[in-house]
Scaffold this motif. Structure first.
Motif, PDB file in Angstrom:
ATOM      1  N   ARG A  16       1.051  -0.807  -0.144  1.00  0.00           N
ATOM      2  CA  ARG A  16      -0.035   0.039  -0.097  1.00  0.00           C
ATOM      3  C   ARG A  16       0.969   1.150  -0.057  1.00  0.00           C
ATOM      4  NH1 ARG A  16      -4.394   1.244   4.642  1.00  0.00           N
ATOM      5  NH2 ARG A  16      -2.419   1.801   5.757  1.00  0.00           N
ATOM      6  N   ASN A  17       0.671   2.123  -0.980  1.00  0.00           N
ATOM      7  CA  ASN A  17       1.538   3.107  -1.024  1.00  0.00           C
ATOM      8  C   ASN A  17       3.018   3.043  -1.281  1.00  0.00           C
ATOM      9  OD1 ASN A  17      -0.706   4.890  -1.033  1.00  0.00           O
ATOM     10  ND2 ASN A  17      -0.550   5.033   1.256  1.00  0.00           N
ATOM     11  N   GLY A  18       3.376   1.706  -1.861  1.00  0.00           N
ATOM     12  CA  GLY A  18       4.595   1.167  -2.001  1.00  0.00           C
ATOM     13  C   GLY A  18       5.306   0.676  -0.801  1.00  0.00           C
ATOM     14  N   LYS A  19       4.586   0.568   0.155  1.00  0.00           N
ATOM     15  CA  LYS A  19       5.066  -0.095   1.488  1.00  0.00           C
ATOM     16  C   LYS A  19       4.386  -1.444   1.953  1.00  0.00           C
ATOM     17  CE  LYS A  19       6.235   4.582   3.449  1.00  0.00           C
ATOM     18  NZ  LYS A  19       5.906   5.511   4.465  1.00  0.00           N
ATOM     19  N   ASP A  20       5.148  -2.125   2.471  1.00  0.00           N
ATOM     20  CA  ASP A  20       4.449  -3.716   2.784  1.00  0.00           C
ATOM     21  C   ASP A  20       3.524  -3.471   4.184  1.00  0.00           C
ATOM     22  OD1 ASP A  20       6.073  -4.896   1.098  1.00  0.00           O
ATOM     23  OD2 ASP A  20       7.774  -5.416   2.614  1.00  0.00           O
ATOM     24  N   CYS A  21       2.481  -4.088   4.024  1.00  0.00           N
ATOM     25  CA  CYS A  21       1.407  -3.952   5.052  1.00  0.00           C
ATOM     26  C   CYS A  21       0.973  -5.488   5.170  1.00  0.00           C
ATOM     27  CB  CYS A  21       0.124  -3.352   4.574  1.00  0.00           C
ATOM     28  SG  CYS A  21       0.499  -1.622   4.124  1.00  0.00           S
ATOM     29  N   TYR A  22       0.477  -5.728   6.667  1.00  0.00           N
ATOM     30  CA  TYR A  22       0.187  -6.984   6.906  1.00  0.00           C
ATOM     31  C   TYR A  22      -1.473  -7.000   6.644  1.00  0.00           C
ATOM     32  CZ  TYR A  22       4.384  -8.263   9.613  1.00  0.00           C
ATOM     33  OH  TYR A  22       5.481  -8.593   9.742  1.00  0.00           O
ATOM     34  N   LEU A  23      -2.093  -7.751   6.330  1.00  0.00           N
ATOM     35  CA  LEU A  23      -3.556  -7.988   6.249  1.00  0.00           C
ATOM     36  C   LEU A  23      -4.116  -8.678   7.748  1.00  0.00           C
ATOM     37  CD1 LEU A  23      -6.249  -7.826   4.909  1.00  0.00           C
ATOM     38  CD2 LEU A  23      -5.945 -10.101   3.810  1.00  0.00           C
ATOM     39  N   ASP A  24      -4.315  -7.602   8.553  1.00  0.00           N
ATOM     40  CA  ASP A  24      -4.825  -8.122   9.842  1.00  0.00           C
ATOM     41  C   ASP A  24      -5.888  -8.911   9.906  1.00  0.00           C
ATOM     42  OD1 ASP A  24      -6.204  -7.393  12.400  1.00  0.00           O
ATOM     43  OD2 ASP A  24      -4.246  -6.744  12.858  1.00  0.00           O
ATOM     44  N   PRO A  25      -5.969 -10.065  10.539  1.00  0.00           N
ATOM     45  CA  PRO A  25      -7.144 -10.989  10.492  1.00  0.00           C
ATOM     46  C   PRO A  25      -8.218 -10.562  11.468  1.00  0.00           C
ATOM     47  CG  PRO A  25      -5.262 -11.809  11.982  1.00  0.00           C
ATOM     48  CD  PRO A  25      -4.761 -10.538  11.211  1.00  0.00           C
ATOM     49  N   ILE A  26      -7.993  -9.606  12.244  1.00  0.00           N
ATOM     50  CA  ILE A  26      -8.952  -9.112  13.586  1.00  0.00           C
ATOM     51  C   ILE A  26      -9.708  -7.791  12.716  1.00  0.00           C
ATOM     52  CG2 ILE A  26      -9.418  -8.496  15.705  1.00  0.00           C
ATOM     53  CD1 ILE A  26      -8.559 -11.506  15.368  1.00  0.00           C
ATOM     54  N   ARG A  27      -8.657  -7.013  12.573  1.00  0.00           N
ATOM     55  CA  ARG A  27      -9.264  -5.531  12.054  1.00  0.00           C
ATOM     56  C   ARG A  27      -9.653  -5.501  10.719  1.00  0.00           C
ATOM     57  NH1 ARG A  27      -4.078  -1.990  14.364  1.00  0.00           N
ATOM     58  NH2 ARG A  27      -3.422  -4.287  13.905  1.00  0.00           N
ATOM     59  N   LYS A  28      -9.288  -6.495   9.976  1.00  0.00           N
ATOM     60  CA  LYS A  28      -9.892  -6.741   8.453  1.00  0.00           C
ATOM     61  C   LYS A  28      -9.265  -5.740   7.629  1.00  0.00           C
ATOM     62  CE  LYS A  28     -11.776 -10.348   9.457  1.00  0.00           C
ATOM     63  NZ  LYS A  28     -11.254 -11.910   9.404  1.00  0.00           N
ATOM     64  N   MET A  29      -7.921  -5.193   7.863  1.00  0.00           N
ATOM     65  CA  MET A  29      -7.518  -4.054   7.062  1.00  0.00           C
ATOM     66  C   MET A  29      -5.916  -4.193   7.040  1.00  0.00           C
ATOM     67  SD  MET A  29      -8.172  -1.117  10.156  1.00  0.00           S
ATOM     68  CE  MET A  29      -7.350   0.103   9.223  1.00  0.00           C
ATOM     69  N   LEU A  30      -5.320  -3.405   6.025  1.00  0.00           N
ATOM     70  CA  LEU A  30      -3.944  -3.374   5.876  1.00  0.00           C
ATOM     71  C   LEU A  30      -3.299  -2.546   7.017  1.00  0.00           C
ATOM     72  CD1 LEU A  30      -3.821  -3.263   1.933  1.00  0.00           C
ATOM     73  CD2 LEU A  30      -3.491  -5.140   3.426  1.00  0.00           C
ATOM     74  N   ILE A  31      -2.287  -3.352   7.675  1.00  0.00           N
ATOM     75  CA  ILE A  31      -1.510  -2.270   8.774  1.00  0.00           C
ATOM     76  C   ILE A  31      -0.035  -2.316   8.235  1.00  0.00           C
ATOM     77  CG2 ILE A  31      -0.952  -2.226  11.185  1.00  0.00           C
ATOM     78  CD1 ILE A  31      -3.781  -1.844  10.577  1.00  0.00           C
ATOM     79  N   TYR A  32       0.577  -1.163   8.147  1.00  0.00           N
ATOM     80  CA  TYR A  32       1.952  -1.126   7.903  1.00  0.00           C
ATOM     81  C   TYR A  32       2.764  -2.060   8.815  1.00  0.00           C
ATOM     82  CZ  TYR A  32       1.159   2.946   4.883  1.00  0.00           C
ATOM     83  OH  TYR A  32       0.525   3.771   3.767  1.00  0.00           O
ATOM     84  N   VAL A  33       3.816  -2.685   7.750  1.00  0.00           N
ATOM     85  CA  VAL A  33       4.718  -3.695   8.688  1.00  0.00           C
ATOM     86  C   VAL A  33       5.744  -2.781   9.636  1.00  0.00           C
ATOM     87  CG1 VAL A  33       6.572  -5.239   8.405  1.00  0.00           C
ATOM     88  CG2 VAL A  33       4.510  -5.448   7.169  1.00  0.00           C
ATOM     89  N   THR A  34       5.772  -2.958  10.960  1.00  0.00           N
ATOM     90  CA  THR A  34       6.674  -2.160  11.781  1.00  0.00           C
ATOM     91  C   THR A  34       7.308  -3.436  12.822  1.00  0.00           C
ATOM     92  OG1 THR A  34       5.294  -1.832  13.622  1.00  0.00           O
ATOM     93  CG2 THR A  34       5.730  -0.036  11.797  1.00  0.00           C
ATOM     94  N   PRO A  35       8.469  -3.275  13.291  1.00  0.00           N
ATOM     95  CA  PRO A  35       8.936  -4.277  14.432  1.00  0.00           C
ATOM     96  C   PRO A  35       7.679  -4.363  15.531  1.00  0.00           C
ATOM     97  CG  PRO A  35      10.669  -2.762  13.809  1.00  0.00           C
ATOM     98  CD  PRO A  35       9.455  -2.109  13.158  1.00  0.00           C
ATOM     99  N   GLU A  36       7.132  -3.489  15.893  1.00  0.00           N
ATOM    100  CA  GLU A  36       5.947  -3.657  17.006  1.00  0.00           C
ATOM    101  C   GLU A  36       4.866  -4.492  16.349  1.00  0.00           C
ATOM    102  OE1 GLU A  36       3.169  -1.029  19.636  1.00  0.00           O
ATOM    103  OE2 GLU A  36       5.168  -0.474  19.768  1.00  0.00           O
ATOM    104  N   GLU A  37       4.547  -4.117  15.016  1.00  0.00           N
ATOM    105  CA  GLU A  37       3.322  -4.704  14.591  1.00  0.00           C
ATOM    106  C   GLU A  37       3.605  -6.224  14.315  1.00  0.00           C
ATOM    107  OE1 GLU A  37      -0.418  -5.180  13.640  1.00  0.00           O
ATOM    108  OE2 GLU A  37       0.325  -3.243  14.288  1.00  0.00           O
ATOM    109  N   THR A  38       4.858  -6.475  13.734  1.00  0.00           N
ATOM    110  CA  THR A  38       5.112  -7.957  13.759  1.00  0.00           C
ATOM    111  C   THR A  38       5.139  -8.639  15.106  1.00  0.00           C
ATOM    112  OG1 THR A  38       6.821  -7.276  12.072  1.00  0.00           O
ATOM    113  CG2 THR A  38       7.140  -9.288  12.876  1.00  0.00           C
ATOM    114  N   VAL A  39       5.504  -8.151  16.073  1.00  0.00           N
ATOM    115  CA  VAL A  39       5.210  -8.982  17.392  1.00  0.00           C
ATOM    116  C   VAL A  39       3.767  -9.079  17.716  1.00  0.00           C
ATOM    117  CG1 VAL A  39       5.399  -8.537  19.876  1.00  0.00           C
ATOM    118  CG2 VAL A  39       7.314  -7.959  18.354  1.00  0.00           C
ATOM    119  N   ARG A  40       2.768  -7.789  17.329  1.00  0.00           N
ATOM    120  CA  ARG A  40       1.519  -7.832  17.612  1.00  0.00           C
ATOM    121  C   ARG A  40       0.888  -8.895  16.705  1.00  0.00           C
ATOM    122  NH1 ARG A  40       0.573  -2.834  16.691  1.00  0.00           N
ATOM    123  NH2 ARG A  40       0.848  -2.266  18.423  1.00  0.00           N
TER     124      ARG A  40
END
Length: 222
Positions: A16-40
């Motif tokens: 998304r916008n040229g950046k990696d994003c996780y498809l969050d299975p709970i929020r059902k939306m794309l979330i930018y990949v960060t170290p904290e988000e990876t842990v989450r």
């Protein structure tokens, strides 16, 4: 106790916008990949696949105001259970996630326990992907105590958990024995100092002998 998240699967990654994003299975939306988000995201996967927490019982980045708390803060992960008496969902556990390079300090613990108290959670966890600390609220002492790990969803709901094992405590030394122990340690220290001094003297003697030998070699050469 540490939770091994190394082999825990992460959700699909999209751009998304040229950046990696996780498809969050709970929020059902794309979330930018960060170290904290990876842990989450790893924790979410662990909760669902290892602890049997239903996905619909998990809330991510949930505003505390949604629980009637006058605050703009958000909790990383909240696990819910069905309150049979009121037939509503109520928080049973809150999890504070940090990036792997963030030390789980007393400040982190205070933040976690503050959320747990405000939400009335039975369990509280803080994790950075390497270290993990879990706690259970004890009504008799009115405080959170450390436990071995967050139990399965079924055990969580039934109040079943494993007490934290601090290991065998060292034997207490009687006061009258302290003098003898201190004397022994003092003698050991003095002996170590003498050995170190002797080593220094021996090194000085060796250096002097080498200097004398070098002088003789030079004199012979001349």
């Amino acid at each position: 106790m540490n939770i091994n998240l190394e082999k825990t699967l992460l959700p699909p990654i999209y751009k998304r916008n040229g950046k990696d994003c996780y498809l969050d299975p709970i929020r059902k939306m794309l979330i930018y990949v960060t170290p904290e988000e990876t842990v989450r995201q790893k924790v979410i996967s662990y909760l669902i696949k290892d602890l049997g927490v239903p996905a619909e019982m998990i809330a991510v980045e949930e505003h505390l105001s949604h629980y009637g708390v006058q605050s703009k803060r958000r909790a990383d992960i909240v696990i819910h259970q069905v309150d049979d008496t009121e037939e509503v969902l109520s928080p049973i556990a809150v999890i504070e996630c940090k990036a792997p390079n963030v030390f789980l300090s007393e400040r982190t613990a205070d933040q976690m326990l503050d959320y747990a108290n405000l939400l009335g959670c039975e369990y509280a966890v803080m994790i950075n992907g390497f270290d993990c600390f879990s706690y259970k609220y004890k009504e008799d002492s009115d405080q959170y105590v450390q436990i071995e790990k967050l139990p399965s969803y079924s055990d969580m709901s039934n109040g079943i958990y494993e007490e934290f094992d601090i290991g065998e405590l060292p034997q207490r030394v009687a006061f009258e024995e302290m003098e003898g122990i201190l004397k022994e340690e003092l003698v050991t220290l003095e002996n170590n100092i003498k050995k170190a001094n002797n080593k220094i003297v021996n090194n000085k003697n060796l250096n002097r002998q080498l200097e004398e030998k070098m002088i003789r070699v030079v004199d012979d050469a001349l």
